[in-house]
Write a protein that holds these residues in place. Structure first.
Motif, PDB file in Angstrom:
ATOM      1  N   LEU A 145      45.925  22.735  36.741  1.00  0.00           N
ATOM      2  CA  LEU A 145      45.790  22.072  35.631  1.00  0.00           C
ATOM      3  C   LEU A 145      46.036  23.490  34.799  1.00  0.00           C
ATOM      4  O   LEU A 145      46.444  22.889  33.164  1.00  0.00           O
ATOM      5  CB  LEU A 145      45.120  21.243  35.001  1.00  0.00           C
ATOM      6  CG  LEU A 145      44.531  20.102  35.603  1.00  0.00           C
ATOM      7  CD1 LEU A 145      43.178  19.495  35.428  1.00  0.00           C
ATOM      8  CD2 LEU A 145      46.104  18.608  35.308  1.00  0.00           C
ATOM      9  N   PHE A 146      45.526  24.871  35.100  1.00  0.00           N
ATOM     10  CA  PHE A 146      45.381  25.495  33.434  1.00  0.00           C
ATOM     11  C   PHE A 146      46.579  26.590  33.895  1.00  0.00           C
ATOM     12  O   PHE A 146      47.121  26.887  34.955  1.00  0.00           O
ATOM     13  CB  PHE A 146      43.890  26.968  34.147  1.00  0.00           C
ATOM     14  CG  PHE A 146      42.623  26.262  34.469  1.00  0.00           C
ATOM     15  CD1 PHE A 146      42.333  26.515  33.214  1.00  0.00           C
ATOM     16  CD2 PHE A 146      42.059  25.227  35.105  1.00  0.00           C
ATOM     17  CE1 PHE A 146      40.560  25.700  33.500  1.00  0.00           C
ATOM     18  CE2 PHE A 146      40.964  23.864  34.777  1.00  0.00           C
ATOM     19  CZ  PHE A 146      40.569  24.604  33.926  1.00  0.00           C
ATOM     20  N   SER A 147      46.797  27.516  32.501  1.00  0.00           N
ATOM     21  CA  SER A 147      47.795  28.168  32.810  1.00  0.00           C
ATOM     22  C   SER A 147      47.183  29.454  33.281  1.00  0.00           C
ATOM     23  O   SER A 147      46.053  29.988  33.550  1.00  0.00           O
ATOM     24  CB  SER A 147      47.865  28.203  30.859  1.00  0.00           C
ATOM     25  OG  SER A 147      47.160  28.769  30.538  1.00  0.00           O
ATOM     26  N   ASN A 148      48.288  30.604  33.560  1.00  0.00           N
ATOM     27  CA  ASN A 148      48.286  31.281  34.281  1.00  0.00           C
ATOM     28  C   ASN A 148      47.916  32.446  32.473  1.00  0.00           C
ATOM     29  O   ASN A 148      47.277  34.030  33.354  1.00  0.00           O
ATOM     30  CB  ASN A 148      49.755  32.406  34.281  1.00  0.00           C
ATOM     31  CG  ASN A 148      50.083  31.881  35.489  1.00  0.00           C
ATOM     32  OD1 ASN A 148      49.248  31.391  36.281  1.00  0.00           O
ATOM     33  ND2 ASN A 148      51.614  31.179  35.361  1.00  0.00           N
ATOM     34  N   ASP A 149      47.391  32.231  31.614  1.00  0.00           N
ATOM     35  CA  ASP A 149      46.916  33.003  30.566  1.00  0.00           C
ATOM     36  C   ASP A 149      45.076  32.482  30.346  1.00  0.00           C
ATOM     37  O   ASP A 149      44.308  32.443  29.382  1.00  0.00           O
ATOM     38  CB  ASP A 149      47.356  32.687  29.187  1.00  0.00           C
ATOM     39  CG  ASP A 149      47.978  31.653  28.782  1.00  0.00           C
ATOM     40  OD1 ASP A 149      48.020  30.972  29.636  1.00  0.00           O
ATOM     41  OD2 ASP A 149      48.578  32.084  27.570  1.00  0.00           O
ATOM     42  N   ALA A 150      44.384  31.463  30.773  1.00  0.00           N
ATOM     43  CA  ALA A 150      43.618  31.125  30.804  1.00  0.00           C
ATOM     44  C   ALA A 150      42.372  31.046  30.737  1.00  0.00           C
ATOM     45  O   ALA A 150      42.393  32.498  31.160  1.00  0.00           O
ATOM     46  CB  ALA A 150      43.325  29.114  31.361  1.00  0.00           C
ATOM     47  N   LEU A 176      36.946  34.779  33.736  1.00  0.00           N
ATOM     48  CA  LEU A 176      37.532  34.718  34.437  1.00  0.00           C
ATOM     49  C   LEU A 176      38.884  34.658  34.071  1.00  0.00           C
ATOM     50  O   LEU A 176      39.220  33.218  32.824  1.00  0.00           O
ATOM     51  CB  LEU A 176      37.238  33.818  34.963  1.00  0.00           C
ATOM     52  CG  LEU A 176      36.274  34.127  35.957  1.00  0.00           C
ATOM     53  CD1 LEU A 176      35.446  32.357  37.487  1.00  0.00           C
ATOM     54  CD2 LEU A 176      35.792  35.116  36.844  1.00  0.00           C
ATOM     55  N   LYS A 177      40.148  34.673  34.866  1.00  0.00           N
ATOM     56  CA  LYS A 177      41.196  34.837  34.018  1.00  0.00           C
ATOM     57  C   LYS A 177      42.784  33.587  34.876  1.00  0.00           C
ATOM     58  O   LYS A 177      42.333  33.757  35.930  1.00  0.00           O
ATOM     59  CB  LYS A 177      41.837  35.457  33.249  1.00  0.00           C
ATOM     60  CG  LYS A 177      41.059  36.749  32.222  1.00  0.00           C
ATOM     61  CD  LYS A 177      41.359  37.649  31.466  1.00  0.00           C
ATOM     62  CE  LYS A 177      40.591  37.811  31.165  1.00  0.00           C
ATOM     63  NZ  LYS A 177      41.220  39.246  30.070  1.00  0.00           N
ATOM     64  N   GLY A 178      43.074  32.934  34.166  1.00  0.00           N
ATOM     65  CA  GLY A 178      44.280  32.588  34.867  1.00  0.00           C
ATOM     66  C   GLY A 178      44.362  31.606  36.087  1.00  0.00           C
ATOM     67  O   GLY A 178      43.006  31.179  36.032  1.00  0.00           O
ATOM     68  N   LYS A 179      44.929  31.368  36.559  1.00  0.00           N
ATOM     69  CA  LYS A 179      45.106  30.284  37.950  1.00  0.00           C
ATOM     70  C   LYS A 179      43.512  30.699  38.947  1.00  0.00           C
ATOM     71  O   LYS A 179      42.751  29.891  39.798  1.00  0.00           O
ATOM     72  CB  LYS A 179      45.693  30.307  38.600  1.00  0.00           C
ATOM     73  CG  LYS A 179      46.801  29.030  38.020  1.00  0.00           C
ATOM     74  CD  LYS A 179      48.172  28.609  38.534  1.00  0.00           C
ATOM     75  CE  LYS A 179      49.078  28.177  37.648  1.00  0.00           C
ATOM     76  NZ  LYS A 179      49.164  26.463  37.204  1.00  0.00           N
ATOM     77  N   GLU A 180      44.039  32.061  39.313  1.00  0.00           N
ATOM     78  CA  GLU A 180      42.633  32.202  40.296  1.00  0.00           C
ATOM     79  C   GLU A 180      41.260  32.894  39.394  1.00  0.00           C
ATOM     80  O   GLU A 180      40.459  32.404  40.520  1.00  0.00           O
ATOM     81  CB  GLU A 180      42.970  33.669  41.049  1.00  0.00           C
ATOM     82  CG  GLU A 180      42.436  34.380  41.417  1.00  0.00           C
ATOM     83  CD  GLU A 180      42.158  33.383  42.830  1.00  0.00           C
ATOM     84  OE1 GLU A 180      41.196  33.751  43.441  1.00  0.00           O
ATOM     85  OE2 GLU A 180      43.199  33.075  43.165  1.00  0.00           O
ATOM     86  N   GLY A 181      41.289  32.630  38.528  1.00  0.00           N
ATOM     87  CA  GLY A 181      39.855  32.659  37.702  1.00  0.00           C
ATOM     88  C   GLY A 181      39.320  31.313  37.867  1.00  0.00           C
ATOM     89  O   GLY A 181      38.316  31.206  37.960  1.00  0.00           O
ATOM     90  N   ALA A 182      40.675  30.226  37.467  1.00  0.00           N
ATOM     91  CA  ALA A 182      39.816  29.244  37.536  1.00  0.00           C
ATOM     92  C   ALA A 182      39.569  28.490  39.522  1.00  0.00           C
ATOM     93  O   ALA A 182      38.633  27.942  39.144  1.00  0.00           O
ATOM     94  CB  ALA A 182      41.150  27.861  36.994  1.00  0.00           C
TER      95      ALA A 182
END
Length: 58
Positions: free
Chosen positions: A33-38, A49-55
């Protein structure tokens, strides 16, 4: 293809996904559900935390 989703539909899907994570421990459906720049943060974090890995970490 464009998808149109109401806020209520998105909220419902998000809540259902969280409930599924609680049952299975599998987070990938939510991560998608998260974008790469979330950016994700809370009051206990110094840096977001950033991006899909941050999510995934969040």
């Amino acid at each position: 293809m464009t998808y149109t989703t109401t806020i209520g539909e998105a909220t419902s899907y998000f809540m259902q996904t969280l409930q599924q994570i609680e049952k299975t421990g599998e987070v990938e459906q939510l991560v998608e559900l998260f974008s790469n720049d979330a950016e994700l943060t809370n009051l206990a974090m110094l840096e977001p935390l950033k991006g899909k890995e941050g999510a995934r970490q969040f």
